[in-house]
Design a protein around this motif. Structure first.
Motif, mmCIF file in Angstrom:
data_model
loop_
_atom_site.group_PDB
_atom_site.id
_atom_site.type_symbol
_atom_site.label_atom_id
_atom_site.label_comp_id
_atom_site.label_asym_id
_atom_site.label_seq_id
_atom_site.Cartn_x
_atom_site.Cartn_y
_atom_site.Cartn_z
ATOM 1 N N ARG A 245 0.837 -1.214 0.000
ATOM 2 C CA ARG A 245 0.000 0.000 0.000
ATOM 3 C C ARG A 245 0.864 1.253 0.000
ATOM 4 N NH1 ARG A 245 -2.213 4.415 0.617
ATOM 5 N NH2 ARG A 245 -4.365 4.777 1.222
ATOM 6 N N THR A 246 1.958 1.245 0.767
ATOM 7 C CA THR A 246 2.851 2.418 0.797
ATOM 8 C C THR A 246 3.533 2.616 -0.558
ATOM 9 O OG1 THR A 246 4.736 1.184 1.686
ATOM 10 C CG2 THR A 246 3.281 2.246 3.281
ATOM 11 N N GLY B 226 1.398 7.357 -6.603
ATOM 12 C CA GLY B 226 0.493 8.482 -6.780
ATOM 13 C C GLY B 226 1.149 9.804 -6.441
ATOM 14 N N GLU B 227 1.916 9.812 -5.370
ATOM 15 C CA GLU B 227 2.593 11.043 -4.953
ATOM 16 C C GLU B 227 3.636 11.474 -5.974
ATOM 17 O OE1 GLU B 227 4.072 10.134 -1.054
ATOM 18 O OE2 GLU B 227 2.061 10.193 -0.173
ATOM 19 N N HIS C 244 -6.410 6.069 -9.621
ATOM 20 C CA HIS C 244 -5.499 5.596 -8.584
ATOM 21 C C HIS C 244 -6.142 5.765 -7.201
ATOM 22 C CE1 HIS C 244 -1.703 4.471 -6.828
ATOM 23 N NE2 HIS C 244 -1.655 5.590 -6.130
ATOM 24 N N ALA C 245 -6.780 6.883 -6.976
ATOM 25 C CA ALA C 245 -7.428 7.129 -5.687
ATOM 26 C C ALA C 245 -8.532 6.106 -5.421
ATOM 27 C CB ALA C 245 -7.994 8.550 -5.641
ATOM 28 N N ASP D 180 -7.687 -0.178 0.596
ATOM 29 C CA ASP D 180 -7.922 0.100 2.024
ATOM 30 C C ASP D 180 -9.076 -0.740 2.562
ATOM 31 O OD1 ASP D 180 -5.823 1.901 2.089
ATOM 32 O OD2 ASP D 180 -7.114 3.663 1.843
ATOM 33 N N LEU E 281 -6.893 2.814 -4.522
ATOM 34 C CA LEU E 281 -6.395 2.829 -3.142
ATOM 35 C C LEU E 281 -7.540 2.674 -2.133
ATOM 36 C CD1 LEU E 281 -3.574 5.530 -3.175
ATOM 37 C CD2 LEU E 281 -3.343 3.040 -3.074
ATOM 38 N N GLU E 282 -8.704 3.223 -2.449
ATOM 39 C CA GLU E 282 -9.870 3.047 -1.564
ATOM 40 C C GLU E 282 -10.244 1.564 -1.477
ATOM 41 O OE1 GLU E 282 -13.330 5.451 -2.362
ATOM 42 O OE2 GLU E 282 -12.080 7.243 -2.651
ATOM 43 N N GLU F 223 0.918 4.124 -2.816
ATOM 44 C CA GLU F 223 0.711 5.536 -2.462
ATOM 45 C C GLU F 223 1.844 6.399 -3.006
ATOM 46 O OE1 GLU F 223 -0.454 8.234 1.431
ATOM 47 O OE2 GLU F 223 0.153 6.159 1.706
ATOM 48 N N ALA F 224 3.065 5.890 -2.916
ATOM 49 C CA ALA F 224 4.212 6.629 -3.432
ATOM 50 C C ALA F 224 4.118 6.839 -4.939
ATOM 51 C CB ALA F 224 5.510 5.901 -3.075
ATOM 52 N N GLU G 193 -4.428 10.264 -11.277
ATOM 53 C CA GLU G 193 -4.849 10.429 -9.885
ATOM 54 C C GLU G 193 -6.249 9.876 -9.603
ATOM 55 O OE1 GLU G 193 -5.143 11.006 -6.014
ATOM 56 O OE2 GLU G 193 -3.289 11.183 -7.152
#
Length: 136
Positions: A17-18, A24-25, A34-35, A42, A38-39, A21-22, A31
């Motif tokens: 997950r990290t 996306g950052e 990707h968001a 989660d 990630l949901e 997230e990276a 975005e």
């Protein structure tokens, strides 16, 4: 399924997950999609501890999507997660690797049946490393 084994795989999922997230950052992926992904990821992290068997299909689906959506990080996906979720995830593993994981799984079941503690990471090291050294 033992709690330790589940916790081990939850830690691997959290690590993945990290990494996601990276991505996306670093703005390496669109975005919006990707968001949403990630949901869903989660949701898996939240639901898996309370009902691992039911959420295996969601895990298989999400891990498969990581390969297809984010091929640039395919090499970073912990192999243990492919084995843990099984099913379609096994298509991403060569037969030789599956055989090693089967042997590791048998060791885990034997230890649990005998009431002995089983450290997945340590046993994996013992089982996998000698074969890797012989290959060179």
């Amino acid at each position: 399924m033992t709690t330790d084994y589940l916790q081990y795989n939850l830690a691997l999922l959290a690590h993945l997950r990290t990494i996601l997230e990276a991505l996306g950052e670093a703005e390496q992926v669109p975005e919006e999609n990707h968001a949403l992904f990630l949901e869903r990821f989660d949701d898996l992290l939240q639901q898996l501890p309370s009902n691992p068997e039911t959420n295996h299909y969601l895990g298989q689906d999400l891990i498969g999507q990581v390969f297809y959506r984010y091929p640039q990080i395919a090499h970073l996906i912990p192999r243990d997660l492919l084995w843990f979720f099984g099913g379609d995830c096994l298509h991403f593993m060569p037969d030789e690797e599956i055989e090693l994981y089967q042997a590791l799984e048998e060791r885990r079941h034997e230890a649990e049946a005998a009431g002995r503690p089983f450290d997945w990471a340590q046993e994996k090291q013992l089982l996998f490393v000698p074969r890797e050294n012989n290959a060179h």
